[in-house]
Write a protein that holds these residues in place. Structure first.
Motif, PDB file in Angstrom:
ATOM      1  N   PRO A   1       0.875  -1.083  -0.148  1.00  0.00           N
ATOM      2  CA  PRO A   1      -0.061  -0.057  -0.050  1.00  0.00           C
ATOM      3  C   PRO A   1       0.833   1.198  -0.023  1.00  0.00           C
ATOM      4  CG  PRO A   1       0.078  -1.078   2.244  1.00  0.00           C
ATOM      5  CD  PRO A   1       1.102  -1.684   1.400  1.00  0.00           C
ATOM      6  N   GLY A   2       0.469   2.522  -0.479  1.00  0.00           N
ATOM      7  CA  GLY A   2       1.002   3.509  -0.487  1.00  0.00           C
ATOM      8  C   GLY A   2       1.965   3.968  -1.763  1.00  0.00           C
ATOM      9  N   ILE A   3       2.144   4.980  -2.119  1.00  0.00           N
ATOM     10  CA  ILE A   3       3.067   5.252  -3.427  1.00  0.00           C
ATOM     11  C   ILE A   3       3.910   6.560  -2.821  1.00  0.00           C
ATOM     12  CG2 ILE A   3       2.913   6.019  -5.654  1.00  0.00           C
ATOM     13  CD1 ILE A   3       1.208   3.591  -5.378  1.00  0.00           C
ATOM     14  N   GLY A   4       5.065   6.474  -3.147  1.00  0.00           N
ATOM     15  CA  GLY A   4       5.966   7.537  -3.004  1.00  0.00           C
ATOM     16  C   GLY A   4       5.683   8.845  -3.803  1.00  0.00           C
TER      17      GLY A   4
ATOM     18  N   ALA B   1       7.254  11.613  -9.005  1.00  0.00           N
ATOM     19  CA  ALA B   1       8.559  11.878  -9.703  1.00  0.00           C
ATOM     20  C   ALA B   1       9.185  10.543  -9.896  1.00  0.00           C
ATOM     21  CB  ALA B   1       9.321  13.099  -9.062  1.00  0.00           C
ATOM     22  N   ASP B   2       9.138   9.625  -8.784  1.00  0.00           N
ATOM     23  CA  ASP B   2       9.846   8.544  -8.882  1.00  0.00           C
ATOM     24  C   ASP B   2       9.212   7.388  -9.710  1.00  0.00           C
ATOM     25  OD1 ASP B   2      11.519   9.974  -7.040  1.00  0.00           O
ATOM     26  OD2 ASP B   2      10.328   9.394  -5.285  1.00  0.00           O
ATOM     27  N   LEU B   3       8.340   7.404 -10.192  1.00  0.00           N
ATOM     28  CA  LEU B   3       7.530   6.363 -10.737  1.00  0.00           C
ATOM     29  C   LEU B   3       8.115   6.398 -12.245  1.00  0.00           C
ATOM     30  CD1 LEU B   3       3.919   6.821  -9.241  1.00  0.00           C
ATOM     31  CD2 LEU B   3       5.492   5.043  -8.613  1.00  0.00           C
TER      32      LEU B   3
ATOM     33  N   LEU C   1      -0.822   6.108 -14.776  1.00  0.00           N
ATOM     34  CA  LEU C   1      -1.979   5.591 -14.451  1.00  0.00           C
ATOM     35  C   LEU C   1      -2.130   6.186 -12.973  1.00  0.00           C
ATOM     36  CD1 LEU C   1      -4.345   3.673 -14.239  1.00  0.00           C
ATOM     37  CD2 LEU C   1      -2.853   1.815 -13.147  1.00  0.00           C
ATOM     38  N   TYR C   2      -1.012   6.590 -12.158  1.00  0.00           N
ATOM     39  CA  TYR C   2      -1.186   7.141 -10.921  1.00  0.00           C
ATOM     40  C   TYR C   2      -1.669   8.648 -11.105  1.00  0.00           C
ATOM     41  CZ  TYR C   2       0.284   9.025  -6.397  1.00  0.00           C
ATOM     42  OH  TYR C   2       0.123   9.494  -5.161  1.00  0.00           O
ATOM     43  N   ARG C   3      -1.173   9.478 -12.309  1.00  0.00           N
ATOM     44  CA  ARG C   3      -1.715  10.660 -12.560  1.00  0.00           C
ATOM     45  C   ARG C   3      -3.170  10.598 -12.997  1.00  0.00           C
ATOM     46  NH1 ARG C   3       1.373  11.445 -16.369  1.00  0.00           N
ATOM     47  NH2 ARG C   3       2.961  12.539 -15.210  1.00  0.00           N
ATOM     48  N   LYS C   4      -3.577   9.552 -13.988  1.00  0.00           N
ATOM     49  CA  LYS C   4      -5.076   9.530 -14.373  1.00  0.00           C
ATOM     50  C   LYS C   4      -5.984   9.002 -12.866  1.00  0.00           C
ATOM     51  CE  LYS C   4      -8.041   8.947 -17.419  1.00  0.00           C
ATOM     52  NZ  LYS C   4      -8.387  10.041 -18.343  1.00  0.00           N
ATOM     53  N   THR C   5      -5.684   8.243 -12.046  1.00  0.00           N
ATOM     54  CA  THR C   5      -6.318   8.234 -10.821  1.00  0.00           C
ATOM     55  C   THR C   5      -6.589   9.475 -10.130  1.00  0.00           C
ATOM     56  OG1 THR C   5      -5.365   5.868 -10.811  1.00  0.00           O
ATOM     57  CG2 THR C   5      -6.396   6.889  -8.713  1.00  0.00           C
ATOM     58  N   HIS C   6      -5.496  10.507  -9.842  1.00  0.00           N
ATOM     59  CA  HIS C   6      -5.696  11.508  -9.264  1.00  0.00           C
ATOM     60  C   HIS C   6      -6.708  12.493 -10.050  1.00  0.00           C
ATOM     61  CE1 HIS C   6      -3.355  11.500  -5.667  1.00  0.00           C
ATOM     62  NE2 HIS C   6      -2.669  10.652  -6.199  1.00  0.00           N
ATOM     63  N   GLN C   7      -6.409  12.362 -11.151  1.00  0.00           N
ATOM     64  CA  GLN C   7      -7.306  13.211 -12.214  1.00  0.00           C
ATOM     65  C   GLN C   7      -8.863  13.017 -11.896  1.00  0.00           C
ATOM     66  OE1 GLN C   7      -5.442  12.862 -16.089  1.00  0.00           O
ATOM     67  NE2 GLN C   7      -4.080  14.620 -15.779  1.00  0.00           N
TER      68      GLN C   7
ATOM     69  N   ALA D   1       1.836  -1.833  -6.840  1.00  0.00           N
ATOM     70  CA  ALA D   1       1.392  -0.785  -5.882  1.00  0.00           C
ATOM     71  C   ALA D   1       0.286   0.318  -6.428  1.00  0.00           C
ATOM     72  CB  ALA D   1       2.582  -0.015  -5.231  1.00  0.00           C
ATOM     73  N   VAL D   2       0.560   0.604  -7.528  1.00  0.00           N
ATOM     74  CA  VAL D   2      -0.029   1.895  -8.374  1.00  0.00           C
ATOM     75  C   VAL D   2      -1.505   1.280  -8.857  1.00  0.00           C
ATOM     76  CG1 VAL D   2       0.003   3.126 -10.548  1.00  0.00           C
ATOM     77  CG2 VAL D   2       1.977   3.214  -9.163  1.00  0.00           C
ATOM     78  N   PHE D   3      -1.291  -0.128  -9.347  1.00  0.00           N
ATOM     79  CA  PHE D   3      -2.498  -0.776  -9.827  1.00  0.00           C
ATOM     80  C   PHE D   3      -3.290  -0.812  -8.566  1.00  0.00           C
ATOM     81  CE2 PHE D   3      -4.745  -4.791 -10.782  1.00  0.00           C
ATOM     82  CZ  PHE D   3      -5.051  -4.393 -11.984  1.00  0.00           C
ATOM     83  N   ARG D   4      -3.096  -1.237  -7.298  1.00  0.00           N
ATOM     84  CA  ARG D   4      -3.791  -1.286  -6.367  1.00  0.00           C
ATOM     85  C   ARG D   4      -4.380   0.051  -5.841  1.00  0.00           C
ATOM     86  NH1 ARG D   4      -2.611  -3.864  -0.196  1.00  0.00           N
ATOM     87  NH2 ARG D   4      -4.538  -3.165   0.656  1.00  0.00           N
TER      88      ARG D   4
END
Ligand SMILES: [Zn+2]
Ligand SMILES: [Zn+2]
Length: 828
Positions: A654-657, A660-662, A669-675, A716-719
């Motif tokens: 769980p949890g993503i840093g 910028a480190d991805l 995908l992380y960006r799309k989720t926040h959007q 982690a990002v997928f989850r």
């Protein structure tokens, strides 16, 4: 092994879970803000229809969303349980209205629960229960004390063959719905609420209804219909009386060619001596379809120009409006125009359009003049109007009113279209009006301590004869509360609109037998805490009467000192209709889709998702089988993704840093989720655009399904993406969201998790810098979103000011884009 999506199993499981958890109980945490979400309650007809599914799904999304945002939410439901269909069922199937109603309530409650709607049933209101309607009676007594309830003669629809009063909906093409006899009008003494005392306030306050759709506010205003105009006396030579009329168009006074009075106008009997003739008009009273008039032997004199004009008794003139008499100006009023055509009366033009003054003969006799095809109702320039000829309507109105007041022939007045509210119904299944008639004491209100006046059970409803309550001897014969002599109870019951005019206040207090007025008065009372309703949701067909009566009742209750607010509904959403094959779903058109079938085949989550996705809430929803299939496929797809990747998700960290480190794909995908979190939240907050919010969720599912999650970081990002998708989906399709939330290894109870926030930085589109060369030399640098298409990159490069300076006027031979690196412009 992948488990198949079984909506029924999933949905029943979580409905039980929520109910055991008390998830939908009214929030009581004093640290939280309160939110009152209310959908218009249904009539318990026995079946919910697609309109209900839509209305209640909209409300449920709002209630669930607000709870997730940490509000205490009041989200109640009840039953508008009195009314005619129960009586019709009694006649047809020989079942008591009470039995029929309560059986239907039980069925419909199950159907609503099956949809997963998050109601606090502890607050349930059933208007046919004595514990509810006793307060209708209490409010009636308070209004009677204040002269806001009074009795007067008024007309009702009457079937001579059934010898019974008919409700408007029982009159079909002016005939009795049961026996086809032509319906007549009968004068009866009936009870009224003096809503007109609040006309001015109800109108002025419309301007404060900023959370209401504009057109609904306009409908309120038009219904109240303030008219500033003038009363004018037309002398009647031969009898020493004046005919007083009211008009908002004094600028047309010179165009009067006849007068019309209502059949029950005090002068009617003087002008028409033959009463049987009057009765023929009365029988057609108030009928909009057929306009008939009876010529009297008298004339009235127009005080402005001395014209002698005939007087008619006409069925379309209402005694309740204005003075019960009208001046008729056929050239400038379409109804008068048609009447003039029927009775071959003169049409006299006195207003012509501004800036366009064609030659209009001042007097157009029907048949001889071809000038007018229809009345010209707009304002304009006065012609053939004596000293006012040539004036504009606006100015002329003022001058004419002034002239009338000066000459003592009338006065300026304010008039409302709004009529007092007739609440008497000659029906059984309604609230008994708490009044007793005594030969000695007259009209005696039932003492408060004797409330409720309970509706007797021993009444036979046949649809024939007088008020059904007359048939209950035990009810009808009573004792006078004043002199203890023999007396009779009022046998009419209240209009069911009374029930729905304050039910939203009843929800503010827990259910049960209570002393409502003292509950109201408590310093921290439920009504003080929850009112006004934060969000009210219902059909636009209730946009006039129900809302107006509720606004009226709220003010009456305010003036009784029980509440402090004046407006009951802060925000109003009127959802559109459900349409199929181009028409509103209705039994008579045979285009009804039964939600029961829909829920059985696809489940509650799909039914909800479809009704929310197919159109924005306020627009009409066009039914489509494809749309339902699409919603079902979407949920199945999501189900499959989670099932196939269950162990990867469960085992992911769980949890993503920091974004910028991805790696680029994971960052995407992380960006799309926040959007998506941002978009869905904004769509709900702004005008409840659920359809675009759901579209964003579908897009996110597309991205999730094409994301190859091979590394630890990817998983982690997928989850993260899946969990947030479920949170965002949960108000719309709550059961599947709960199930998959548990499947992904979370503690059951997604609604206790809270609504997710987004990280503005992570939601930002990634930007890249491109070098721009001209003929191979570095000339500028430009910023743009990653993934900008080549054409757009070329355009941005060419429009860059530094580049323009160099290339200005020169022919461009070629523009080469090297993706992610540079643009090279080759000049000729
Ligand atoms: Zn009949
Ligand atoms: Zn008495």
């Amino acid at each position: 092994m992948e488990e198949k999506y079984n909506p029924r199993q999933v949905e029943l499981k979580w409905q039980k879970f929520w109910s055991e958890r008390g998830l939908h109980k009214t929030g009581q945490n004093p640290a939280n803000k309160d939110f009152y979400c209310l959908e218009m309650f249904p009539y318990p007809s026995g079946e919910i229809h697609m309109g209900h599914v839509r209305n209640y799904s909209i409300g449920d999304v709002i209630a669930r969303y607000k709870r997730m945002r940490g509000y205490n939410v009041l989200h109640p439901m009840g039953w508008d349980a009195f009314g005619l269909p129960a009586e019709n069922a009694a006649i047809k199937h020989n079942v008591h209205p009470s039995e029929w109603t309560y059986k239907n309530i039980e069925t419909m409650k199950k159907q609503l629960d099956r949809l997963g709607l998050s109601y606090d049933w502890d607050r349930e209101v059933t208007t046919c229960a004595p514990e509810y309607y006793r307060w209708n009676q209490w409010f009636f007594l308070k209004m009677f004390e204040r002269d806001l309830a009074y009795r007067k003669f008024s007309y009702v629809n009457w079937c001579p063959s059934c010898a019974t009063v008919l409700a408007n909906e029982q009159v079909i093409d002016e005939k009795c719905w049961r026996c086809d006899e032509t319906v007549t009008q009968k004068k009866l003494e009936q009870w009224f609420f003096r809503i007109t005392s609040y006309a001015e306030e109800l109108l002025t306050a419309c301007d404060e209804l900023s959370g209401w759709p504009e057109r609904v506010v306009l409908m309120q205003k038009n219904w109240i219909g303030k008219g500033e105009g003038v009363e004018v006396d037309f002398p009647i030579p031969g009898i020493s009386e004046n005919l007083r009329i009211f008009t908002t168009r004094p600028d047309t006074l010179f165009g009067v060619t006849f007068m019309c009075i209502a059949p029950e106008h005090p002068l009617a009997k003087k002008l028409i001596r033959d009463e049987t003739k009057l009765d023929t008009i009365k029988a057609k009273y108030g009928k909009e379809t057929e306009k008939i008039g009876l010529l009297t032997d008298y004339h009235a004199t127009n005080p402005l120009n001395g014209d002698r004009v005939p007087i008619y008794v006409a069925n379309f003139v209402l005694m309740e409006y204005g003075t019960g008499a009208i001046m008729s100006v056929p050239a400038h009023d379409q109804r008068d125009f048609e009447f003039a055509k029927t009775y071959d009366l003169p049409v006299k033009v006195v207003i012509v359009p501004e800036g366009n003054t064609p030659h209009v003969p001042p007097l157009v006799k029907e048949g001889s003049g071809k000038m007018l095809e229809e009345a010209y109702e707009d304002e304009g320039i006065l012609v053939d109007s004596g000293q006012f000829t040539g004036r504009k309507s606006d100015a002329a109105k003022k001058e004419i009113i002034h002239f009338i007041e000066e000459t003592g022939t009338g006065k300026a007045v304010v008039n409302f279209r709004l009529r007092d509210w007739g609440i008497s119904r000659q029906r059984y299944w309604g609230t008994p009006i708490p009044v007793i008639y005594c030969d000695t004491c007259g009209t005696v209100p039932v003492p408060e301590k004797d409330l409720p006046v309970v509706l007797p059970e021993d009444v036979s409803v046949s649809g024939k004869g007088d008020s059904p309550l007359l048939s209950s001897g035990r009810f009808f014969h009573t004792e006078c509360p004043k002199c203890l002599g023999k007396a009779r109870r009022e046998t009419d019951t209240m209009d069911t609109f009374v029930d729905s005019s304050w039910y939203f206040l009843r929800y503010c207090f827990p259910r049960g037998e209570r002393d409502l007025p003292s509950d109201f008065r408590k310093p921290d009372s439920g009504s003080g805490r929850w009112m006004p309703v934060d969000q009210y949701i219902g059909g636009v067909e209730h946009a006039v009467l129900h809302l107006l009566y509720s606004r009226f009742f709220t003010r009456v209750i305010r003036d009784l000192g029980l509440i402090t607010i004046s407006e009951p509904f802060r925000n109003l959403l009127t959802q559109g209709m459900v349409i199929k094959d181009g028409a509103k779903m209705s039994k008579s058109k045979g285009n009804v889709v039964d939600p029961k079938y829909l829920i059985e085949k696809y489940g509650a989550d799909t039914s909800r998702l479809f009704s929310l996705f197919a159109a924005p809430p306020e627009k009409d929803l066009d039914w489509s089988d494809k749309g339902v299939e699409g919603a079902y496929r979407f949920l199945n797809r999501l189900w499959g993704i989670v099932q196939r990747n269950r162990s990867e998700i469960r085992n992911a960290q769980p949890g993503i840093g920091s974004i910028a480190d991805l790696q680029p794909a994971a960052a995407g995908l992380y960006r799309k989720t926040h959007q998506t979190i941002k978009k869905v939240t904004m769509d709900i907050e702004r005008e409840y655009h659920f359809n675009t919010a759901i579209a964003a969720l579908m897009e996110l599912v597309n991205e999730i399904s094409s994301f190859a999650h091979e590394s630890e970081e990817d998983r982690a990002v997928f989850r993260f993406a899946i969990e947030h998708l479920l949170l965002l989906l949960s108000p719309f399709s709550p059961h599947i969201a709960e199930e998959l939330w548990e499947e992904t290894g979370n503690q059951p109870g997604i609604f206790e998790k809270g609504w997710p926030g987004w990280d503005e930085d992570a939601a930002k589109e990634e930007t890249i810098e491109l070098v721009v060369q001209v003929n191979g030399k570095l000339r500028s640098k430009i910023m743009m979103a990653a993934g900008t298409p080549d054409d757009e990159i070329k355009r941005l490069a060419l429009e860059d000011p530094k580049i323009q300076e160099i290339t200005g006027g020169k022919q461009m031979k070629k523009v080469i884009v090297v993706r992610g690196k540079l643009v090279n412009i080759v000049t000729g």
